[in-house]
Scaffold this motif. Structure first.
Motif, PDB file in Angstrom:
ATOM      1  N   PRO A 224       0.206  12.633  -2.658  1.00  0.00           N
ATOM      2  CA  PRO A 224       0.657  11.827  -1.870  1.00  0.00           C
ATOM      3  C   PRO A 224       1.961  13.042  -0.981  1.00  0.00           C
ATOM      4  CG  PRO A 224       1.834  11.563  -3.774  1.00  0.00           C
ATOM      5  CD  PRO A 224       0.604  12.518  -4.073  1.00  0.00           C
ATOM      6  N   ARG A 225       2.035  12.655   0.234  1.00  0.00           N
ATOM      7  CA  ARG A 225       2.753  13.372   1.312  1.00  0.00           C
ATOM      8  C   ARG A 225       3.607  12.563   2.229  1.00  0.00           C
ATOM      9  NH1 ARG A 225      -2.721  15.776   4.244  1.00  0.00           N
ATOM     10  NH2 ARG A 225      -3.531  13.727   5.062  1.00  0.00           N
ATOM     11  N   VAL A 226       3.695  11.452   2.172  1.00  0.00           N
ATOM     12  CA  VAL A 226       4.751  10.538   2.909  1.00  0.00           C
ATOM     13  C   VAL A 226       5.417   9.612   1.990  1.00  0.00           C
ATOM     14  CG1 VAL A 226       2.760   9.080   3.840  1.00  0.00           C
ATOM     15  CG2 VAL A 226       5.079   9.128   5.041  1.00  0.00           C
ATOM     16  N   PHE A 227       6.677   9.227   2.418  1.00  0.00           N
ATOM     17  CA  PHE A 227       7.458   8.279   1.102  1.00  0.00           C
ATOM     18  C   PHE A 227       8.386   7.636   2.142  1.00  0.00           C
ATOM     19  CE2 PHE A 227       6.105  12.299  -0.607  1.00  0.00           C
ATOM     20  CZ  PHE A 227       5.401  12.096  -1.909  1.00  0.00           C
ATOM     21  N   ARG A 228       8.400   6.196   1.717  1.00  0.00           N
ATOM     22  CA  ARG A 228       9.431   5.438   2.265  1.00  0.00           C
ATOM     23  C   ARG A 228      10.825   5.375   1.479  1.00  0.00           C
ATOM     24  NH1 ARG A 228       5.098   1.751   1.281  1.00  0.00           N
ATOM     25  NH2 ARG A 228       3.535   1.569   2.895  1.00  0.00           N
ATOM     26  N   LEU A 229      11.815   5.537   2.135  1.00  0.00           N
ATOM     27  CA  LEU A 229      13.221   5.074   1.629  1.00  0.00           C
ATOM     28  C   LEU A 229      13.754   3.922   2.188  1.00  0.00           C
ATOM     29  CD1 LEU A 229      12.398   8.362   1.593  1.00  0.00           C
ATOM     30  CD2 LEU A 229      14.831   8.423   1.142  1.00  0.00           C
TER      31      LEU A 229
ATOM     32  N   LEU B  54       0.792  -1.184   0.037  1.00  0.00           N
ATOM     33  CA  LEU B  54      -0.099  -0.016  -0.087  1.00  0.00           C
ATOM     34  C   LEU B  54       0.940   1.211  -0.083  1.00  0.00           C
ATOM     35  CD1 LEU B  54      -2.524  -0.950   2.938  1.00  0.00           C
ATOM     36  CD2 LEU B  54      -2.884  -1.227   0.452  1.00  0.00           C
ATOM     37  N   ASP B  55       0.470   2.428  -0.565  1.00  0.00           N
ATOM     38  CA  ASP B  55       1.181   3.729  -0.333  1.00  0.00           C
ATOM     39  C   ASP B  55       1.278   3.797   1.229  1.00  0.00           C
ATOM     40  OD1 ASP B  55      -0.771   6.169   0.779  1.00  0.00           O
ATOM     41  OD2 ASP B  55      -1.999   4.942  -0.489  1.00  0.00           O
ATOM     42  N   ALA B  56       2.380   4.767   1.736  1.00  0.00           N
ATOM     43  CA  ALA B  56       2.597   4.926   2.822  1.00  0.00           C
ATOM     44  C   ALA B  56       1.639   5.215   3.987  1.00  0.00           C
ATOM     45  CB  ALA B  56       3.951   5.589   2.997  1.00  0.00           C
ATOM     46  N   GLU B  57       0.845   6.302   3.617  1.00  0.00           N
ATOM     47  CA  GLU B  57      -0.080   7.004   4.332  1.00  0.00           C
ATOM     48  C   GLU B  57      -1.204   6.006   4.459  1.00  0.00           C
ATOM     49  OE1 GLU B  57      -2.879  11.130   4.902  1.00  0.00           O
ATOM     50  OE2 GLU B  57      -1.171  10.882   3.380  1.00  0.00           O
ATOM     51  N   THR B  58      -1.623   5.135   3.446  1.00  0.00           N
ATOM     52  CA  THR B  58      -2.914   4.214   3.498  1.00  0.00           C
ATOM     53  C   THR B  58      -2.439   3.074   4.695  1.00  0.00           C
ATOM     54  OG1 THR B  58      -3.450   4.459   1.502  1.00  0.00           O
ATOM     55  CG2 THR B  58      -4.223   2.789   2.526  1.00  0.00           C
ATOM     56  N   ALA B  59      -1.248   2.723   4.422  1.00  0.00           N
ATOM     57  CA  ALA B  59      -0.802   1.707   5.260  1.00  0.00           C
ATOM     58  C   ALA B  59      -0.663   1.953   6.633  1.00  0.00           C
ATOM     59  CB  ALA B  59       0.736   1.148   4.710  1.00  0.00           C
ATOM     60  N   HIS B  60      -0.253   3.348   7.032  1.00  0.00           N
ATOM     61  CA  HIS B  60      -0.355   3.930   8.424  1.00  0.00           C
ATOM     62  C   HIS B  60      -1.983   3.962   8.870  1.00  0.00           C
ATOM     63  CE1 HIS B  60      -0.046   7.494  11.253  1.00  0.00           C
ATOM     64  NE2 HIS B  60       0.637   7.013  11.683  1.00  0.00           N
ATOM     65  N   ALA B  61      -2.453   4.359   8.052  1.00  0.00           N
ATOM     66  CA  ALA B  61      -3.973   4.493   8.685  1.00  0.00           C
ATOM     67  C   ALA B  61      -4.563   3.276   9.092  1.00  0.00           C
ATOM     68  CB  ALA B  61      -4.634   5.225   7.482  1.00  0.00           C
ATOM     69  N   VAL B  62      -4.269   2.277   8.087  1.00  0.00           N
ATOM     70  CA  VAL B  62      -4.714   0.800   8.247  1.00  0.00           C
ATOM     71  C   VAL B  62      -4.116   0.295   9.888  1.00  0.00           C
ATOM     72  CG1 VAL B  62      -4.587  -1.635   7.849  1.00  0.00           C
ATOM     73  CG2 VAL B  62      -5.124   0.199   5.961  1.00  0.00           C
ATOM     74  N   THR B  63      -3.033   0.829  10.043  1.00  0.00           N
ATOM     75  CA  THR B  63      -2.112   0.426  11.261  1.00  0.00           C
ATOM     76  C   THR B  63      -2.720   0.985  12.440  1.00  0.00           C
ATOM     77  OG1 THR B  63      -0.258  -0.166  10.024  1.00  0.00           O
ATOM     78  CG2 THR B  63       0.005   0.175  12.808  1.00  0.00           C
ATOM     79  N   VAL B  64      -3.048   2.251  12.441  1.00  0.00           N
ATOM     80  CA  VAL B  64      -3.547   3.237  13.627  1.00  0.00           C
ATOM     81  C   VAL B  64      -5.053   2.598  13.932  1.00  0.00           C
ATOM     82  CG1 VAL B  64      -4.220   5.325  14.540  1.00  0.00           C
ATOM     83  CG2 VAL B  64      -2.161   5.021  13.191  1.00  0.00           C
TER      84      VAL B  64
END
Length: 361
Positions: free
Chosen positions: A97-102, A16-26
Motif C-alpha cells: 500500500p502507498r496511499v492512506f486516508r486520515l 475499499l483501500d484508498a488506491e482501489t477506491a481511487h481507481a474505481v472512481t477514475v
C-alpha cells in the motif's frame, strides 16, 4: 448527478483501500458520458497565463494521472484540470500500500512514487481531445532510475507542448528519491532553461503557447523561495504552483496512518502552504501569477488562498471526503463572500492580505 450519489457510495468506496477506491472512481468517470460544464458567474472569471479561466477552482495533479477523464472532470465544474504526473517511460511506482486516508484529520498520505503509464500513452489521450473546450494542463516529472533527469523533463515537454494549456514542472514530489534536489538553484536554472527552450521549439500554435509552471515544496525555506522565484522569473516561467505535499508531520495529527512515510496533503497542509504562498506573493506580486494548493476544502479556505496571493486554487484530497459537490459549494461560497464585501470580481482580492497571512502562526 454524481454529487447527489456520492453520499450513498462513499461508505462503499471507503470500505475499499484508498488506491482501489481511487481507481474505481477514475474508471467510472472515464466510462460515463461527458457532460457540458455548468456556466459560471462571470465574476468568478480569471485571466492568467494567457488563458481565460471560467472560475478559479481547479483539480490538482495526481487525481487523473493517466489523462483518462479530463473532460468528465471539467464537467464537474472545475475551472481547469491538471493531469499527471507523467514521466517518459512507464513505471509502476512504489509498492502497495502507498496511499492512506486520515479521516480524522481530513488528510491523505501518499508515496505513489510517480507511477505512470508513460509519455506515449498520455500523449495519445491528450492528442485525442485536441480541439475540445476546457483548460487542461499536465504535470511532468522524471523516471526514478533515469540517468539524465533533466532530459526526462525535456522529453515530456517536447511530447506534450501544444496539446495542453500548461505544463507543470514538478521538482517537489517527496516520493522520488533525489527529485527535490532539482530545486537547488544551479540545477533549477538549467532545468527551466531547457524546458522553456523545448516548449518554444515545439511551437505548434504561437497563439496558444503552452505555459510553463513550476511547482514547489511547502518545506522550502525563505532563502530557497527567494532563489526559486528569481530563477523562475529569469527563465520565463509563467506561474508558480504553491505547494506540493509535505514531509512534515504536525503534532496534531490523529489518524492511525500518521506514521506512514510519504507526502501529507489535505487540511494539515493548509496553514504552511498558505504562509509560503503569501511569502511568494510578497516577493513576486503580480509579476508571476500564483496557484494556491494545499488544504482547500471549503469556500473559506479558497478565499484565504486568494487573499494570500493565489489567482487560481487547486484541490484534490478534499474530494476523498466531500465528493464532487464540493466544487460547486466552493464557487457558490466565493460568490456569497464577494457579495457580502461588495467585490465585483474575484481577482480584486488576490494578494489583499498577503502580508498578514505571511505572519500567521
Amino acid at each position: 448527478m454524481l454529487s447527489a450519489v456520492f453520499p450513498l457510495v462513499r461508505p462503499l468506496l471507503h470500505a475499499l483501500d484508498a488506491e482501489t477506491a481511487h481507481a474505481v472512481t477514475v474508471g467510472a468517470l472515464a466510462w460515463l458520458p461527458v457532460r457540458r460544464p455548468p456556466a459560471d458567474d462571470p465574476r468568478l472569471g480569471v485571466t492568467v497565463i494567457s488563458r481565460d479561466f471560467p472560475n478559479p477552482v481547479g483539480l490538482a495533479a495526481g487525481f487523473d494521472k493517466g489523462a483518462r477523464a479530463p473532460d468528465a472532470l471539467l464537467g464537474l465544474g472545475f475551472g481547469f484540470v491538471e493531469v499527471g504526473g507523467v514521466v517518459p517511460l512507464p513505471q509502476p511506482g512504489n509498492p502497495r500500500p502507498r496511499v492512506f486516508r486520515l479521516p480524522e484529520d481530513g488528510a491523505v498520505i501518499n508515496r505513489f512514487g510517480l507511477n505512470s503509464e508513460g509519455l506515449a500513452v498520455v500523449r495519445a489521450r491528450l492528442a485525442a481531445r485536441r480541439g475540445r473546450q476546457g483548460i487542461v494542463g499536465v504535470n511532468i516529472g522524471a523516471n526514478k532510475d533515469s540517468a539524465d533527469r533533466l532530459a526526462d523533463y525535456v522529453a515530456c515537454t517536447r511530447g506534450l507542448a501544444g496539446l495542453v494549456d500548461f505544463i507543470t514542472v514538478n521538482v517537489s514530489s517527496p516520493n522520488t528519491p533525489g527529485l527535490r534536489d532539482l530545486q537547488g538553484e544551479a540545477f533549477l536554472d538549467d532545468l527551466l532553461a531547457r524546458v522553456v527552450a523545448a516548449r518554444d521549439e515545439v511551437g505548434r500554435d504561437p497563439g496558444r503557447r503552452t505555459a510553463v509552471l513550476l511547482k514547489i515544496a511547502p518545506d522550502l525555506g525563505l532563502d530557497g523561495l527567494d532563489a526559486m522565484a528569481a530563477t523562475a522569473r529569469r527563465r520565463g516561467v509563467d506561474a508558480l504552483v504553491v505547494s506540493n505535499t509535505t514531509v512534515a508531520r504536525p503534532a496534531s495529527l490523529a489518524g492511525a496512518a500518521k506514521g506512514e512515510t510519504g507526502g501529507l496533503s489535505g487540511r494539515p497542509l493548509f496553514s504552511p502552504s498558505t504562509r509560503l504562498l503569501a511569502e511568494a506573493y510578497l516577493r513576486v506580486g503580480t509579476a508571476l501569477p500564483l496557484i494556491g494548493v494545499g488544504g482547500v476544502d471549503s469556500a473559506e479556505a479558497a478565499w484565504t488562498k486568494i487573499r494570500a496571493g493565489a489567482s487560481l486554487v487547486q484541490l484534490y484530497s478534499a474530494l476523498v471526503y466531500a465528493g464532487p459537490g464540493l466544487v460547486g459549494e466552493i464557487k457558490a461560497g466565493l460568490l456569497r463572500r464577494m457579495e457580502a464585501e461588495g467585490i465585483s470580481r474575484v481577482t480584486d482580492v488576490v494578494g489583499r492580505d498577503a502580508a498578514e497571512l505571511a505572519r500567521a502562526a
